[in-house]
Design a protein around this motif. Structure first.
Motif, PDB file in Angstrom:
ATOM      1  N   THR A 103       0.840  -1.209   0.000  1.00  0.00           N
ATOM      2  CA  THR A 103       0.000   0.000   0.000  1.00  0.00           C
ATOM      3  C   THR A 103       0.873   1.257   0.000  1.00  0.00           C
ATOM      4  O   THR A 103       2.049   1.226   0.366  1.00  0.00           O
ATOM      5  CB  THR A 103      -0.912   0.040   1.244  1.00  0.00           C
ATOM      6  N   ALA A 104       0.273   2.374  -0.389  1.00  0.00           N
ATOM      7  CA  ALA A 104       0.994   3.659  -0.431  1.00  0.00           C
ATOM      8  C   ALA A 104       1.544   4.005   0.947  1.00  0.00           C
ATOM      9  O   ALA A 104       2.663   4.524   1.069  1.00  0.00           O
ATOM     10  CB  ALA A 104       0.051   4.752  -0.919  1.00  0.00           C
ATOM     11  N   GLN A 105       0.785   3.696   1.996  1.00  0.00           N
ATOM     12  CA  GLN A 105       1.244   4.008   3.358  1.00  0.00           C
ATOM     13  C   GLN A 105       2.498   3.212   3.697  1.00  0.00           C
ATOM     14  O   GLN A 105       3.416   3.728   4.321  1.00  0.00           O
ATOM     15  CB  GLN A 105       0.143   3.700   4.385  1.00  0.00           C
ATOM     16  N   MET A 106       2.538   1.934   3.285  1.00  0.00           N
ATOM     17  CA  MET A 106       3.720   1.120   3.561  1.00  0.00           C
ATOM     18  C   MET A 106       4.912   1.619   2.747  1.00  0.00           C
ATOM     19  O   MET A 106       6.038   1.678   3.230  1.00  0.00           O
ATOM     20  CB  MET A 106       3.415  -0.353   3.256  1.00  0.00           C
ATOM     21  N   ARG A 107       4.645   1.965   1.505  1.00  0.00           N
ATOM     22  CA  ARG A 107       5.712   2.474   0.638  1.00  0.00           C
ATOM     23  C   ARG A 107       6.305   3.768   1.238  1.00  0.00           C
ATOM     24  O   ARG A 107       7.519   3.946   1.305  1.00  0.00           O
ATOM     25  CB  ARG A 107       5.120   2.729  -0.748  1.00  0.00           C
ATOM     26  N   ALA A 108       5.410   4.656   1.700  1.00  0.00           N
ATOM     27  CA  ALA A 108       5.870   5.925   2.291  1.00  0.00           C
ATOM     28  C   ALA A 108       6.688   5.648   3.556  1.00  0.00           C
ATOM     29  O   ALA A 108       7.726   6.280   3.797  1.00  0.00           O
ATOM     30  CB  ALA A 108       4.670   6.812   2.617  1.00  0.00           C
ATOM     31  N   PHE A 109       6.233   4.690   4.347  1.00  0.00           N
ATOM     32  CA  PHE A 109       6.980   4.303   5.558  1.00  0.00           C
ATOM     33  C   PHE A 109       8.377   3.825   5.181  1.00  0.00           C
ATOM     34  O   PHE A 109       9.375   4.207   5.801  1.00  0.00           O
ATOM     35  CB  PHE A 109       6.213   3.208   6.297  1.00  0.00           C
ATOM     36  N   MET A 110       8.446   2.984   4.154  1.00  0.00           N
ATOM     37  CA  MET A 110       9.721   2.406   3.727  1.00  0.00           C
ATOM     38  C   MET A 110      10.692   3.500   3.253  1.00  0.00           C
ATOM     39  O   MET A 110      11.881   3.467   3.551  1.00  0.00           O
ATOM     40  CB  MET A 110       9.430   1.387   2.631  1.00  0.00           C
ATOM     41  N   GLU A 111      10.185   4.497   2.530  1.00  0.00           N
ATOM     42  CA  GLU A 111      11.060   5.597   2.083  1.00  0.00           C
ATOM     43  C   GLU A 111      11.690   6.304   3.277  1.00  0.00           C
ATOM     44  O   GLU A 111      12.892   6.596   3.294  1.00  0.00           O
ATOM     45  CB  GLU A 111      10.250   6.634   1.282  1.00  0.00           C
ATOM     46  N   ARG A 112      10.874   6.562   4.276  1.00  0.00           N
ATOM     47  CA  ARG A 112      11.360   7.301   5.459  1.00  0.00           C
ATOM     48  C   ARG A 112      12.297   6.444   6.298  1.00  0.00           C
ATOM     49  O   ARG A 112      13.218   6.947   6.935  1.00  0.00           O
ATOM     50  CB  ARG A 112      10.151   7.742   6.307  1.00  0.00           C
ATOM     51  N   LEU A 113      12.063   5.124   6.291  1.00  0.00           N
ATOM     52  CA  LEU A 113      12.881   4.200   7.081  1.00  0.00           C
ATOM     53  C   LEU A 113      14.263   4.008   6.459  1.00  0.00           C
ATOM     54  O   LEU A 113      15.276   4.011   7.145  1.00  0.00           O
ATOM     55  CB  LEU A 113      12.153   2.846   7.160  1.00  0.00           C
ATOM     56  N   LEU A 114      14.288   3.832   5.131  1.00  0.00           N
ATOM     57  CA  LEU A 114      15.531   3.376   4.490  1.00  0.00           C
ATOM     58  C   LEU A 114      16.385   4.476   3.865  1.00  0.00           C
ATOM     59  O   LEU A 114      17.613   4.356   3.850  1.00  0.00           O
ATOM     60  CB  LEU A 114      15.204   2.325   3.419  1.00  0.00           C
ATOM     61  N   PHE A 115      15.780   5.535   3.338  1.00  0.00           N
ATOM     62  CA  PHE A 115      16.585   6.536   2.627  1.00  0.00           C
ATOM     63  C   PHE A 115      17.701   7.118   3.503  1.00  0.00           C
ATOM     64  O   PHE A 115      18.837   7.267   3.041  1.00  0.00           O
ATOM     65  CB  PHE A 115      15.686   7.650   2.070  1.00  0.00           C
ATOM     66  N   PRO A 116      17.452   7.405   4.778  1.00  0.00           N
ATOM     67  CA  PRO A 116      18.509   8.021   5.590  1.00  0.00           C
ATOM     68  C   PRO A 116      19.771   7.163   5.751  1.00  0.00           C
ATOM     69  O   PRO A 116      20.847   7.708   5.958  1.00  0.00           O
ATOM     70  CB  PRO A 116      17.846   8.232   6.955  1.00  0.00           C
ATOM     71  N   VAL A 117      19.645   5.856   5.645  1.00  0.00           N
ATOM     72  CA  VAL A 117      20.835   5.026   5.930  1.00  0.00           C
ATOM     73  C   VAL A 117      21.662   4.736   4.680  1.00  0.00           C
ATOM     74  O   VAL A 117      22.775   4.216   4.783  1.00  0.00           O
ATOM     75  CB  VAL A 117      20.500   3.704   6.651  1.00  0.00           C
ATOM     76  N   TYR A 118      21.155   5.084   3.505  1.00  0.00           N
ATOM     77  CA  TYR A 118      21.929   4.812   2.282  1.00  0.00           C
ATOM     78  C   TYR A 118      22.703   6.029   1.821  1.00  0.00           C
ATOM     79  O   TYR A 118      22.165   7.138   1.792  1.00  0.00           O
ATOM     80  CB  TYR A 118      21.001   4.312   1.155  1.00  0.00           C
ATOM     81  N   PHE A 119      23.986   5.843   1.489  1.00  0.00           N
ATOM     82  CA  PHE A 119      24.811   6.928   0.958  1.00  0.00           C
ATOM     83  C   PHE A 119      24.574   7.046  -0.539  1.00  0.00           C
ATOM     84  O   PHE A 119      24.269   6.063  -1.207  1.00  0.00           O
ATOM     85  CB  PHE A 119      26.311   6.601   1.119  1.00  0.00           C
ATOM     86  N   TYR A 120      24.817   8.223  -1.048  1.00  0.00           N
ATOM     87  CA  TYR A 120      24.863   8.385  -2.497  1.00  0.00           C
ATOM     88  C   TYR A 120      26.299   8.123  -2.930  1.00  0.00           C
ATOM     89  O   TYR A 120      27.094   9.059  -3.092  1.00  0.00           O
ATOM     90  CB  TYR A 120      24.474   9.814  -2.882  1.00  0.00           C
ATOM     91  N   ASP A 121      26.697   6.881  -3.074  1.00  0.00           N
ATOM     92  CA  ASP A 121      28.017   6.586  -3.623  1.00  0.00           C
ATOM     93  C   ASP A 121      27.897   5.409  -4.578  1.00  0.00           C
ATOM     94  O   ASP A 121      26.859   4.757  -4.659  1.00  0.00           O
ATOM     95  CB  ASP A 121      29.072   6.349  -2.522  1.00  0.00           C
ATOM     96  N   GLU A 122      28.961   5.160  -5.319  1.00  0.00           N
ATOM     97  CA  GLU A 122      28.921   4.120  -6.351  1.00  0.00           C
ATOM     98  C   GLU A 122      28.600   2.756  -5.758  1.00  0.00           C
ATOM     99  O   GLU A 122      27.913   1.939  -6.355  1.00  0.00           O
ATOM    100  CB  GLU A 122      30.271   4.052  -7.084  1.00  0.00           C
ATOM    101  N   ALA A 123      29.119   2.503  -4.568  1.00  0.00           N
ATOM    102  CA  ALA A 123      28.943   1.179  -3.961  1.00  0.00           C
ATOM    103  C   ALA A 123      27.558   1.013  -3.338  1.00  0.00           C
ATOM    104  O   ALA A 123      27.183  -0.087  -2.949  1.00  0.00           O
ATOM    105  CB  ALA A 123      30.018   0.958  -2.907  1.00  0.00           C
ATOM    106  N   GLY A 124      26.811   2.118  -3.241  1.00  0.00           N
ATOM    107  CA  GLY A 124      25.505   2.032  -2.579  1.00  0.00           C
ATOM    108  C   GLY A 124      25.661   1.643  -1.123  1.00  0.00           C
ATOM    109  O   GLY A 124      24.850   0.903  -0.563  1.00  0.00           O
ATOM    110  N   SER A 125      26.726   2.145  -0.495  1.00  0.00           N
ATOM    111  CA  SER A 125      26.990   1.745   0.897  1.00  0.00           C
ATOM    112  C   SER A 125      26.005   2.422   1.840  1.00  0.00           C
ATOM    113  O   SER A 125      25.302   3.366   1.468  1.00  0.00           O
ATOM    114  CB  SER A 125      28.432   2.068   1.289  1.00  0.00           C
ATOM    115  N   LYS A 126      25.986   1.936   3.051  1.00  0.00           N
ATOM    116  CA  LYS A 126      25.008   2.469   3.996  1.00  0.00           C
ATOM    117  C   LYS A 126      25.608   2.612   5.385  1.00  0.00           C
ATOM    118  O   LYS A 126      26.601   1.968   5.703  1.00  0.00           O
ATOM    119  CB  LYS A 126      23.765   1.582   4.040  1.00  0.00           C
ATOM    120  N   ILE A 127      24.987   3.483   6.151  1.00  0.00           N
ATOM    121  CA  ILE A 127      25.345   3.589   7.559  1.00  0.00           C
ATOM    122  C   ILE A 127      24.699   2.368   8.198  1.00  0.00           C
ATOM    123  O   ILE A 127      23.465   2.283   8.196  1.00  0.00           O
ATOM    124  CB  ILE A 127      24.717   4.848   8.194  1.00  0.00           C
TER     125      ILE A 127
END
Ligand SMILES: Cc1cc2nc3c(=O)[nH]c(=O)nc-3n(C[C@H](O)[C@H](O)[C@H](O)COP(=O)(O)O)c2cc1C
Length: 232
Positions: A103-127
């Protein structure tokens, strides 16, 4: 229980479906009972009760040396939930299927949960966030074969396959729990829904849904046991 850590442990079950007494909610309750019967605390959070949106692209989570670096602190009603989840041991994402996706609510939750921990780098590394135990609960009208072929896809190339990959790349591999061919209406005769064989649906609901609930219960017990094993 002697270990004080397990007394405060929380497993959060995030319900991304609107109806509070229907299939998804029942799967959530069963999972929760499994966790609590095994001695841990669990809470269901209903996303439809909260006022929030998906990622606002404020990028506060990416500001160099910023106070919110790596975290979503956007001040709406999801902020506290994200904080609770990040301090928990287990995360269950439950959604029914809308147009082949969560659902849209779950998708929105997932964006807020995961985007902060991923870096914008070639390796797609994360905190690295805490390696939470995870499970995903889906409920849907279709049967098992269509679910796999249409929504998960070969090599997880479908929309739900990608959703699962993001969770798996971030946390422990999710256990997938499904309720197929669910009852959608109490009284099918009231609605234009002729595509379904109502008798077949009812039979499926009587025979299979209890087994699906039992699987959710057992997965809850197993998750709690894994968490206790980690904490001890
Ligand atoms: C807007 C909407 C879209 C849906 N799309 C799908 C779909 O693409 N595939 C499917 O199998 N079921 C679909 N369904 C059915 C629901 O996923 C299914 O009835 C589910 O069990 C409902 O969950 P609930 O009983 O917890 O409310 C859709 C339902 C709605 C309301």
């Amino acid at each position: 229980m002697t270990n004080t850590k397990t007394n405060t442990t929380q497993v959060y079950i995030i319900n991304g479906s609107p109806r509070k007494n229907w299939n998804t909610a029942k799967m959530c309750e069963s999972f929760k009972k499994g966790v609590t019967d095994a001695g841990l605390k669990a809470e269901i959070i209903n996303l439809y009760d909260l006022n929030y949106k998906g990622c606002y692209s404020c990028f506060a989570c990416k500001v160099r040396n910023g106070k919110s670096y790596g975290k979503c602190n956007y001040p709406d009603e999801l902020k506290e939930v994200l904080e609770k989840v990040s301090n928990s041991e287990g995360l269950i994402l439950a959604s029914h299927i809308y147009f082949g996706e969560v659902t849209a609510q779950m998708r929105a939750f997932m964006e807020r949960l995961l985007f902060p921990v991923y870096f914008y780098d070639e390796a797609g590394s994360k905190i690295p966030p805490k390696k939470l135990e995870t499970a995903i609960i889906y409920t849907m009208n279709v049967k098992h074969d269509r679910f796999n072929a249409w929504f998960v896809g070969t090599d997880k190339s479908g929309p739900l396959g990608l959703f699962e990959k993001w969770i798996e790349m971030t946390y422990e591999k999710p256990e997938i729990l499904c309720a197929y061919d669910t009852l959608q209406f109490g009284d099918y005769s009231k609605y234009v829904a002729d595509v379904w064989d109502v008798e077949e649906k009812k039979k499926h609901n009587e025979e299979e849904f209890p087994k699906e609930l039992e699987s959710a219960y057992k997965a809850g017990v197993k998750m709690a046991e894994r968490i206790k094993g980690k904490l001890n």
